[in-house]
Design a protein around this motif. Structure first.
Motif, PDB file in Angstrom:
ATOM      1  N   CYS A 174      49.006  40.150  39.505  1.00  0.00           N
ATOM      2  CA  CYS A 174      48.120  40.330  38.025  1.00  0.00           C
ATOM      3  C   CYS A 174      48.279  41.932  37.641  1.00  0.00           C
ATOM      4  N   LEU A 175      48.614  43.216  38.705  1.00  0.00           N
ATOM      5  CA  LEU A 175      48.981  44.006  37.805  1.00  0.00           C
ATOM      6  C   LEU A 175      50.401  43.926  37.257  1.00  0.00           C
ATOM      7  N   ALA A 176      50.925  43.441  38.237  1.00  0.00           N
ATOM      8  CA  ALA A 176      52.830  43.459  37.886  1.00  0.00           C
ATOM      9  C   ALA A 176      52.500  42.154  35.922  1.00  0.00           C
ATOM     10  N   LEU A 177      52.136  41.331  36.051  1.00  0.00           N
ATOM     11  CA  LEU A 177      51.478  40.279  34.474  1.00  0.00           C
ATOM     12  C   LEU A 177      50.911  41.371  34.117  1.00  0.00           C
ATOM     13  N   ILE A 178      49.821  42.221  33.755  1.00  0.00           N
ATOM     14  CA  ILE A 178      50.040  42.638  33.112  1.00  0.00           C
ATOM     15  C   ILE A 178      50.419  43.778  32.556  1.00  0.00           C
ATOM     16  N   MET A 179      51.619  44.870  33.242  1.00  0.00           N
ATOM     17  CA  MET A 179      52.094  45.583  32.654  1.00  0.00           C
ATOM     18  C   MET A 179      53.208  44.771  31.611  1.00  0.00           C
ATOM     19  N   THR A 180      53.754  44.160  32.263  1.00  0.00           N
ATOM     20  CA  THR A 180      54.740  43.176  32.394  1.00  0.00           C
ATOM     21  C   THR A 180      54.481  43.055  30.550  1.00  0.00           C
ATOM     22  N   LEU A 181      53.039  42.739  29.839  1.00  0.00           N
ATOM     23  CA  LEU A 181      52.217  42.104  28.929  1.00  0.00           C
ATOM     24  C   LEU A 181      52.016  43.558  28.046  1.00  0.00           C
ATOM     25  N   LEU A 182      52.063  44.730  28.811  1.00  0.00           N
ATOM     26  CA  LEU A 182      51.454  45.279  27.760  1.00  0.00           C
ATOM     27  C   LEU A 182      52.753  46.727  27.885  1.00  0.00           C
ATOM     28  N   PHE A 183      54.015  46.603  28.457  1.00  0.00           N
ATOM     29  CA  PHE A 183      55.217  47.235  28.537  1.00  0.00           C
ATOM     30  C   PHE A 183      56.552  46.778  28.305  1.00  0.00           C
ATOM     31  N   LEU A 184      56.092  45.155  28.156  1.00  0.00           N
ATOM     32  CA  LEU A 184      57.493  44.952  27.429  1.00  0.00           C
ATOM     33  C   LEU A 184      57.214  43.629  27.033  1.00  0.00           C
ATOM     34  N   ILE A 185      56.322  43.005  27.005  1.00  0.00           N
ATOM     35  CA  ILE A 185      56.381  41.564  26.241  1.00  0.00           C
ATOM     36  C   ILE A 185      56.259  42.287  24.932  1.00  0.00           C
ATOM     37  N   ILE A 186      55.043  43.242  23.960  1.00  0.00           N
ATOM     38  CA  ILE A 186      54.475  43.826  23.468  1.00  0.00           C
ATOM     39  C   ILE A 186      55.146  44.644  22.784  1.00  0.00           C
ATOM     40  N   PRO A 187      55.858  45.414  23.159  1.00  0.00           N
ATOM     41  CA  PRO A 187      57.028  46.288  22.701  1.00  0.00           C
ATOM     42  C   PRO A 187      57.832  46.266  22.159  1.00  0.00           C
ATOM     43  N   ALA A 188      58.649  44.866  22.748  1.00  0.00           N
ATOM     44  CA  ALA A 188      60.015  44.265  22.214  1.00  0.00           C
ATOM     45  C   ALA A 188      59.975  43.367  20.980  1.00  0.00           C
ATOM     46  N   TRP A 189      57.933  43.238  20.581  1.00  0.00           N
ATOM     47  CA  TRP A 189      57.703  42.370  19.550  1.00  0.00           C
ATOM     48  C   TRP A 189      57.819  43.608  18.965  1.00  0.00           C
ATOM     49  N   ILE A 190      57.235  44.965  18.797  1.00  0.00           N
ATOM     50  CA  ILE A 190      57.060  45.944  17.945  1.00  0.00           C
ATOM     51  C   ILE A 190      58.487  46.497  17.310  1.00  0.00           C
ATOM     52  N   PHE A 191      60.206  46.393  18.496  1.00  0.00           N
ATOM     53  CA  PHE A 191      61.155  46.955  18.317  1.00  0.00           C
ATOM     54  C   PHE A 191      61.574  46.202  17.113  1.00  0.00           C
ATOM     55  N   VAL A 192      61.117  44.632  17.543  1.00  0.00           N
ATOM     56  CA  VAL A 192      61.175  43.117  16.797  1.00  0.00           C
ATOM     57  C   VAL A 192      61.399  43.579  15.408  1.00  0.00           C
ATOM     58  N   SER A 193      60.291  44.197  14.967  1.00  0.00           N
ATOM     59  CA  SER A 193      59.709  44.659  13.374  1.00  0.00           C
ATOM     60  C   SER A 193      60.319  45.925  12.948  1.00  0.00           C
ATOM     61  N   LEU A 194      60.594  46.682  13.884  1.00  0.00           N
ATOM     62  CA  LEU A 194      61.171  48.345  13.656  1.00  0.00           C
ATOM     63  C   LEU A 194      62.490  47.935  13.509  1.00  0.00           C
ATOM     64  N   GLU A 195      63.640  47.739  14.397  1.00  0.00           N
ATOM     65  CA  GLU A 195      64.926  47.458  14.542  1.00  0.00           C
ATOM     66  C   GLU A 195      65.651  46.618  13.746  1.00  0.00           C
ATOM     67  N   LYS A 196      65.553  46.088  12.176  1.00  0.00           N
ATOM     68  CA  LYS A 196      66.263  44.830  11.911  1.00  0.00           C
ATOM     69  C   LYS A 196      67.056  44.235  12.332  1.00  0.00           C
ATOM     70  N   ASP A 197      68.203  45.200  13.500  1.00  0.00           N
ATOM     71  CA  ASP A 197      69.655  44.317  13.397  1.00  0.00           C
ATOM     72  C   ASP A 197      69.441  43.718  14.592  1.00  0.00           C
ATOM     73  N   TRP A 198      67.744  43.763  15.500  1.00  0.00           N
ATOM     74  CA  TRP A 198      67.628  43.205  16.526  1.00  0.00           C
ATOM     75  C   TRP A 198      66.811  41.750  16.591  1.00  0.00           C
ATOM     76  N   ASP A 199      66.804  41.239  17.604  1.00  0.00           N
ATOM     77  CA  ASP A 199      65.936  40.309  17.571  1.00  0.00           C
ATOM     78  C   ASP A 199      65.349  40.144  18.728  1.00  0.00           C
ATOM     79  N   PHE A 200      64.775  39.227  19.682  1.00  0.00           N
ATOM     80  CA  PHE A 200      63.609  39.776  20.530  1.00  0.00           C
ATOM     81  C   PHE A 200      63.869  39.856  21.806  1.00  0.00           C
ATOM     82  N   LEU A 201      64.951  39.160  22.080  1.00  0.00           N
ATOM     83  CA  LEU A 201      66.187  38.865  23.392  1.00  0.00           C
ATOM     84  C   LEU A 201      66.757  41.195  23.862  1.00  0.00           C
TER      85      LEU A 201
END
Length: 349
Positions: A185-212
């Protein structure tokens, strides 16, 4: 008879060198994993590299044919100088006006050095800066490791040890099973908070980056791999990012917090009883060499299921101090009376 003797000697040899054989198997398995990874990367990336080389050769020939006044030697010098400057973090593109060595950029650089991430997008240009980087890292990296270990241990008490102990007493569940569920559960929470959500934020901030690409940057950064092929804020213009220093500072804070959380998850997984029993297979099987805490944890993990059902029926035995206090209380409240048949003034009653 000889076959029985040889099989018995072989079994004794295996039993005597069990941990050493497991360790040798682990070494060969790791080397095999490296070889397989190298083969897969070579099969995937080599065609792309060859295609990119062919495109660069064609682009160079097209430029020379379109500009006959430029010689091949002068173009070679210009490209070499541009690549050398790019390796030091200085771009020759006209839209790049960011400075690599203002205070916020230098703070980002020191954080990547001390955490051994090291993107390589900006490096010291002068000999004085290179010498200072050596001495600064000699002192700073051990201090950073000590600081991170202290912070991780304090967080472990709050997010791992106390919750596992609380639910172990509350639900009467075995600690190995509960610890494994908690780590997942801790690994899943940390993955969501520090990998998935920041990746979506960088997609909106960095125009040349996709989600991958954004997810790739977050993972490479938080695991301190730091390849440096993707660095946020490097392609921004002032119109796209009016506050580049604040953006770089926010990224620095994110990387430090994310690194601490990754270390907490790794430490939680390393403290699992299943992992401790697995590590014992590759070490010397001398229980006396283990620290007492690890030994007690392993023994309690094997007996926790059986003790949970039987502890309720065990009578409570008072301690020695409680028994002594009870005896003193009885001696004060009850007067001494001689037993029947004991002599009194030399006569029998």
């Amino acid at each position: 008879m000889s076959r029985v003797c040889s099989s018995g000697c072989f079994s004794q040899f295996v039993e005597r060198h069990y941990s050493g054989l497991n360790f040798a198997l682990l070494v060969f398995g790791y080397i095999f994993y490296l070889i397989v990874g190298a083969a897969i990367f070579s099969a995937i990336e080599l065609p792309y590299e060859q295609e990119l080389r062919r495109e660069l050769v064609e682009a160079r020939q097209d430029f020379l044919s379109s500009n006959p006044c430029v010689s091949d030697e002068r173009l070679e010098e210009l490209l070499a100088r541009a690549l050398e400057a790019s390796n030091y973090g200085v771009s020759v593109l006209g839209n790049n006006s960011n400075h690599n060595w203002d205070f916020v950029a230098s703070l980002f650089f020191t954080s990547t050095v001390l955490t051994t991430t090291g993107y390589g997008h900006s490096v010291p240009l002068s000999d004085e800066g290179k010498a200072f980087c050596i001495f600064y890292s000699i002192m700073g990296i051990p201090v950073t490791l000590f600081f991170l270990s202290v912070v991780v241990q304090r967080i472990m008490v709050l997010v791992t040890r106390r919750p596992v102990s609380y639910f172990h007493r509350r639900w009467a569940m075995s600690k190995p099973k509960l610890a494994a569920i908690h780590a997942t559960c801790l690994a899943l929470i940390m993955t969501l908070l520090f990998l998935i959500i920041p990746a979506w934020i960088f997609v909106s901030l960095e125009k040349d980056w996709d989600f991958l690409e954004s997810l790739y940057f977050c993972f490479i950064s938080l695991t301190t791999i730091g390849l440096g092929d993707y660095v946020p804020g490097e392609t921004h213009s002032k119109d796209d990012n009016p506050h580049p220093q604040l953006y770089r500072l926010a990224i620095t804070v994110y990387l430090l917090l994310g690194l601490v959380c990754v270390l907490v998850v790794l430490e939680t997984c390393c403290e699992l009883p299943q992992m401790k029993r697995l590590r014992q297979r590759f070490c010397e099987e001398n229980i006396r060499e283990l620290d007492s805490e690890t030994t007690n944890i392993i023994n309690r993990d094997h007996l926790s299921d059986e003790l949970t059902d039987t502890l309720d029926h065990v009578p409570v035995i008072p301690s020695v101090s409680d028994q002594a206090a009870s005896l003193r209380k009885d001696s004060k409240s009850t007067p001494y009376t001689q037993a029947l048949g004991s002599p009194s003034n030399g006569k029998l009653r």
